[in-house]
Design a protein around this motif. Structure first.
Motif, PDB file in Angstrom:
ATOM      1  N   THR A 146      66.248 -42.122  37.483  1.00  0.00           N
ATOM      2  CA  THR A 146      65.338 -41.867  38.586  1.00  0.00           C
ATOM      3  C   THR A 146      64.107 -42.768  38.459  1.00  0.00           C
ATOM      4  OG1 THR A 146      64.131 -40.121  37.406  1.00  0.00           O
ATOM      5  CG2 THR A 146      66.073 -39.453  38.678  1.00  0.00           C
ATOM      6  N   ARG A 147      63.399 -42.911  39.546  1.00  0.00           N
ATOM      7  CA  ARG A 147      62.215 -43.769  39.540  1.00  0.00           C
ATOM      8  C   ARG A 147      61.154 -43.244  38.566  1.00  0.00           C
ATOM      9  NH1 ARG A 147      59.829 -44.880  45.267  1.00  0.00           N
ATOM     10  NH2 ARG A 147      61.425 -46.531  45.258  1.00  0.00           N
ATOM     11  N   THR A 148      60.928 -41.938  38.562  1.00  0.00           N
ATOM     12  CA  THR A 148      59.917 -41.385  37.671  1.00  0.00           C
ATOM     13  C   THR A 148      60.304 -41.579  36.218  1.00  0.00           C
ATOM     14  OG1 THR A 148      59.362 -39.740  39.359  1.00  0.00           O
ATOM     15  CG2 THR A 148      58.590 -39.314  37.116  1.00  0.00           C
ATOM     16  N   THR A 149      61.583 -41.415  35.900  1.00  0.00           N
ATOM     17  CA  THR A 149      62.045 -41.656  34.534  1.00  0.00           C
ATOM     18  C   THR A 149      61.738 -43.086  34.115  1.00  0.00           C
ATOM     19  OG1 THR A 149      63.762 -39.957  34.543  1.00  0.00           O
ATOM     20  CG2 THR A 149      64.109 -41.841  33.085  1.00  0.00           C
ATOM     21  N   TRP A 150      62.018 -44.043  34.971  1.00  0.00           N
ATOM     22  CA  TRP A 150      61.789 -45.443  34.605  1.00  0.00           C
ATOM     23  C   TRP A 150      60.293 -45.733  34.469  1.00  0.00           C
ATOM     24  CZ3 TRP A 150      59.692 -50.026  36.675  1.00  0.00           C
ATOM     25  CH2 TRP A 150      60.036 -51.187  35.965  1.00  0.00           C
TER      26      TRP A 150
END
Length: 346
Positions: free
Chosen positions: A108-112
């Motif tokens: 996910t974007r937040t994970t990255w």
């Protein structure tokens, strides 16, 4: 009521794998903490593998991965690495797979964004903001003084450098891996925008740390967002994911054993926190700092290496009561947050 069951009573040995479903291998990597392992999975895509989570970045983990690639993975390349969430035991070697083997990173974007940001933020001593956060949370003075003067946990110590670029997944999307089509459902609370995967073609669920069989994932507040309400995020996610749960689902979690009985487990995860909040609310008849709330929340003494995680979880539950009007929050004369239940709350 169908109870939890564990089709595989023993985990795979180091450097070995167990085929838990056709084309799905379960493996384990060691962790240097009380929770001493993380589960990782490999899904057979025909001429290559997709792996789910990567373990800590350490010489030992790299050695185990090389043994796995030469052994159970039969020399086929790892083409994709999917990271469920940004915690170091899950993302740690993702960048290594990118740089050493040309693997595609999917998350996910937040994970990255969290992973990249934290990997670049190395400190020799805790920042003033972090020390102030610990103090306001009520950290014991002797522990605070020790931590103030020692090198803190640095994300980069356990997470390999991550090359620029990733492939985004998000709520409502789907992905093909291991000969199956998987719906993507996002959890929260333990980690923001945590990915889980639900097979359309059989009964498999890959849940990371959002759903684990015999332990409840840590739900903490940190100096990065000191007034967050991850308990609310967790409960919302559990209710939403619980609506998807079937008795026959076979859940492959980030720790402990794979299990069936998902509807029961989702109810347990929800009630565990509602029960903890009720006990905490009763405890807050007098003003208390978060560090004075361990016993009602955890029902046991907290010692040693558990202290830090217990403190941030206690604070998250106190803040949840405050956010929802069930407790007040005031700053004591010595600069610590005091929480007290609202007396007219039913």
């Amino acid at each position: 009521m169908i109870k939890l069951a564990y089709p595989f009573a023993q985990p795979p040995a180091e450097g070995e794998a167990i085929e838990v479903a056709q084309g799905v291998l379960w493996m384990r990597l060691p962790l240097p903490m009380a929770l001493d392992h993380v589960n990782v999975y490999a899904l057979d895509d025909g001429d290559s593998w997709t792996i789910i989570d990567a373990g800590f970045a350490s010489k030992r983990s790299r050695s185990i991965w090389r043994a796995l690639m030469d052994g159970p993975l039969a020399g086929k390349p790892v083409q994709r690495v999917i990271v469920t969430h940004h915690h170091p035991d899950h993302v740690g070697l993702a960048g290594w797979f990118q740089s050493e083997f040309g693997a595609e990173l999917i998350c996910t974007r937040t994970t990255w964004l969290f992973s990249r940001m934290l990997q670049l933020d190395a400190q020799d001593r805790p920042t003033a903001q972090t020390v102030d956060f610990w103090h306001r949370a009520g950290m014991a003075s002797d522990i605070l003084e020790q931590r103030r003067n020692e090198r803190p946990f640095n994300y980069a110590d356990f997470v390999a450098p991550m090359p620029l670029g990733y492939t985004r997944i998000q709520q409502g999307g789907a992905i093909i891996m291991g000969g199956r089509s998987w719906d993507i459902h996002i959890g929260n609370g333990h980690s923001p925008e945590h990915a889980t995967f639900w097979s359309r073609d059989d009964n498999l669920v890959i849940s990371g740390d959002q759903i684990i069989a015999s332990i409840s994932s840590n739900i903490g507040v940190y100096a990065t967002e000191p007034e967050a309400d991850p308990v609310a995020d967790w409960l919302e996610a559990c209710e939403r994911l619980g609506a998807l749960a079937r008795d026959d689902h076979f859940v492959l979690g980030g720790h402990k054993l794979p299990f069936t009985g998902l509807p029961v487990r989702m109810r347990q995860l929800i009630e565990n926190h509602h029960g903890a909040l009720r006990r905490l609310e009763a405890h807050l008849s007098e003003p208390q700092i978060a560090a004075q709330c361990f016993m009602p929340l955890f029902k046991r003494q907290i010692v040693g290496g558990e202290y830090g995680l217990a403190l941030v979880e206690a604070l998250s539950h106190c803040l949840h009561l405050w956010h929802h009007g069930r407790a007040t929050r005031t700053l004591s004369e010595d600069g610590q947050w005091l929480f007290q239940r609202v007396t007219d709350n039913p």
